[in-house]
Scaffold this motif. Structure first.
Motif, mmCIF file in Angstrom:
data_model
loop_
_atom_site.group_PDB
_atom_site.id
_atom_site.type_symbol
_atom_site.label_atom_id
_atom_site.label_comp_id
_atom_site.label_asym_id
_atom_site.label_seq_id
_atom_site.Cartn_x
_atom_site.Cartn_y
_atom_site.Cartn_z
ATOM 1 N N LEU A 105 0.826 -1.204 0.000
ATOM 2 C CA LEU A 105 0.000 0.000 0.000
ATOM 3 C C LEU A 105 0.860 1.254 0.000
ATOM 4 N N ALA B 61 2.116 1.758 -3.474
ATOM 5 C CA ALA B 61 1.039 2.223 -4.346
ATOM 6 C C ALA B 61 0.763 3.704 -4.163
ATOM 7 N N LEU B 62 0.878 4.170 -2.940
ATOM 8 C CA LEU B 62 0.539 5.552 -2.636
ATOM 9 C C LEU B 62 1.739 6.486 -2.650
ATOM 10 N N ILE C 247 -7.893 -3.098 -1.240
ATOM 11 C CA ILE C 247 -7.843 -2.563 -2.604
ATOM 12 C C ILE C 247 -9.247 -2.606 -3.194
ATOM 13 N N GLU D 153 -9.429 6.345 -0.367
ATOM 14 C CA GLU D 153 -8.402 7.358 -0.091
ATOM 15 C C GLU D 153 -8.451 7.807 1.360
ATOM 16 N N LYS E 236 -6.189 3.593 1.518
ATOM 17 C CA LYS E 236 -6.239 2.409 0.663
ATOM 18 C C LYS E 236 -6.191 2.812 -0.806
ATOM 19 N N VAL E 237 -5.966 1.843 -1.659
ATOM 20 C CA VAL E 237 -5.775 2.139 -3.076
ATOM 21 C C VAL E 237 -6.948 1.649 -3.911
ATOM 22 N N TYR E 238 -7.001 2.157 -5.121
ATOM 23 C CA TYR E 238 -8.054 1.802 -6.088
ATOM 24 C C TYR E 238 -7.362 1.309 -7.352
ATOM 25 N N ASN F 94 -4.957 8.065 -5.248
ATOM 26 C CA ASN F 94 -4.671 6.792 -4.594
ATOM 27 C C ASN F 94 -4.756 5.613 -5.557
ATOM 28 N N ALA F 95 -4.360 5.851 -6.812
ATOM 29 C CA ALA F 95 -4.333 4.770 -7.797
ATOM 30 C C ALA F 95 -3.254 3.756 -7.430
ATOM 31 N N GLY F 96 -3.511 2.491 -7.748
ATOM 32 C CA GLY F 96 -2.507 1.455 -7.533
ATOM 33 C C GLY F 96 -1.313 1.656 -8.446
#
Length: 419
Positions: free
Chosen positions: A9, A12-13, A314, A336, A340-342, A363-365
């Motif tokens: 995570l 990703a962020l 996710i 977000e 957490k990510v999307y 917050n895109a992966g």
């Protein structure tokens, strides 16, 4: 080496919200109670999404047409001032077009397109549409929303992403190579995956495991062998993901998840059937690998529960299946708020809309699904992006609206769907 949920995570962020948002899976218990999480989510949902300030004058929707040629659907929207917007239709429109004509289109005629965000809420109640919630309702609504966003983008001279966000967060995205095969050996799957990677040059891979929605897999033992074989073959430099499409009960999902952790997979998608919410949380509680899901979820409230209760780390709402970008942006905002990510699920032609959506969220992966070819039958031109990867990355289109110009001769082949 076991996958660390915080590590994925955080990666990703990185460069976005990581420095300011807690990672819910790793926060202290006092910070991570559902009530506290709900407060964060509900606060995030109050923020407006559509950038209405870009439009000073009303944009009244005068006509909406659904066009069909063979198995292809295109939506065309026209304003009273003569502006036009187009969208691709998902393949499921061939089964749901009647709802588009009877339950969606009439509500939007004569409305001000600048009110799109409230209109999305309003059509849910129109004629009792809430009783039809699911793919049958949301795919037609998404198809129309995309056309309206294209129209508004043409007027504002902005790409779709800048209609949903005040800035572009991701002008370029990394793609992952998805192999969607089942029913063949692990070795044959690997051969096919190598061929796909030769073209995409992706640095991340997703494979299918299990049998799909609890059906026994074939050949027996394929998943365990495939999980280890992919990691051994590609080494530690690749991000690896696994999607079971709801193949397991909670106990078996945890067992398979432990194998994924041992092989350092980065996320585990839909370990149990998609509407087994409590079991999804049981799996998440029993593992450290991030759990992904939501491609078939149709309820915003259910996403609220899944995220607040840490059943999902996710979110994967599909642009079409969940009813368009504005509804999906609400899921992204919820994720977000919790650090957490999307990573959107992509259904064929939805790939183009996914590119714009991912450009608009912080917050895109780190990787997103490549669909290639996403539609061989459509005839169009995109001047600002090849839409396909170069060395595993794709540039987001920057022309107004969808950033795509449909071939007029191709449009002429279509007939207006009457019913």
């Amino acid at each position: 080496m076991a996958t660390n949920r915080r590590k994925f995570l955080s990666t990703a962020l990185a460069g976005g919200v990581a420095a300011t948002l807690p990672l819910s899976a790793c926060s202290s218990k006092s910070e991570n109670t559902p009530n506290v999480q709900y407060e964060k989510i509900d606060k995030a949902l109050k923020r407006p999404i559509f950038q209405k300030h870009l439009f000073s004058d009303p944009v009244i929707i005068e006509s909406i047409d659904l066009l069909r040629y063979k198995n292809n659907y295109i939506c065309r929207v026209r304003s009273k001032d003569g502006a036009e917007g187009f969208s691709f239709g998902n393949s499921k429109m061939k089964s749901t077009y009647s709802l588009f004509l009877v339950r969606i289109k009439p509500f939007f005629i004569g409305k001000d397109a600048r009110d799109l965000e409230s209109l999305i809420d309003g059509v849910y109640l129109y004629e009792g549409n809430y009783k039809l919630q699911g793919v049958a309702l949301w795919v037609p609504l998404a198809t129309l929303e995309f056309a309206i966003l294209d129209l508004l983008g043409q007027i504002a001279q902005k790409p779709m992403g800048l209609l949903l966000s005040d800035r572009i967060h991701n002008p370029v995205i990394n793609v992952y190579q998805a192999n969607s095969e089942r029913g063949i050996s692990a070795e044959v799957t690997l051969d096919h995956l190598r061929e796909q990677l030769d073209k995409s040059q992706a640095k991340a891979i997703k494979v299918k495991i299990g049998g799909r929605m609890s059906h026994p897999e074939y050949p027996k033992g394929r998943s365990e062998k495939l999980i280890a074989l992919i990691r051994k073959t590609f080494g530690e430099n690749y991000y690896l993901f696994a999607d079971s499409n709801g193949s397991y009960d909670a106990k078996e999902a945890v067992r398979i998840g432990k194998i994924l952790e041992e092989n350092n997979y980065a996320f585990y998608e839909e370990p149990v059937p998609f509407d087994w919410y409590e079991e999804t949380k049981q799996v998440a509680d029993g593992l450290t690998i991030p759990i992904a899901g939501g491609e078939q979820e149709s309820s915003l409230h259910n996403f609220r529960w899944l995220l607040a209760n840490d059943a999902l780390q996710i979110a994967q709402a599909d642009m079409f299946y969940f009813g368009g970008m504005i509804r999906c942006m609400k899921v992204a905002r919820m994720a977000e708020a919790l650090g957490k990510v999307y990573i959107p699920h992509v259904s064929n032609i939805g790939y183009v809309y996914m590119l714009h959506f991912v450009s608009a969220i912080p917050n895109a992966g780190p990787f997103h699904e490549l669909k290639s070819p996403f539609n061989d039958d459509m005839s169009f031109e995109c001047k600002t992006s090849a839409l396909l990867p170069s060395d595993g990355t794709v540039i987001i289109p920057t022309d107004p609206g969808l950033g795509i110009i449909f071939d007029p001769d191709f449009i002429k082949k279509h007939e207006v769907v009457k019913g």
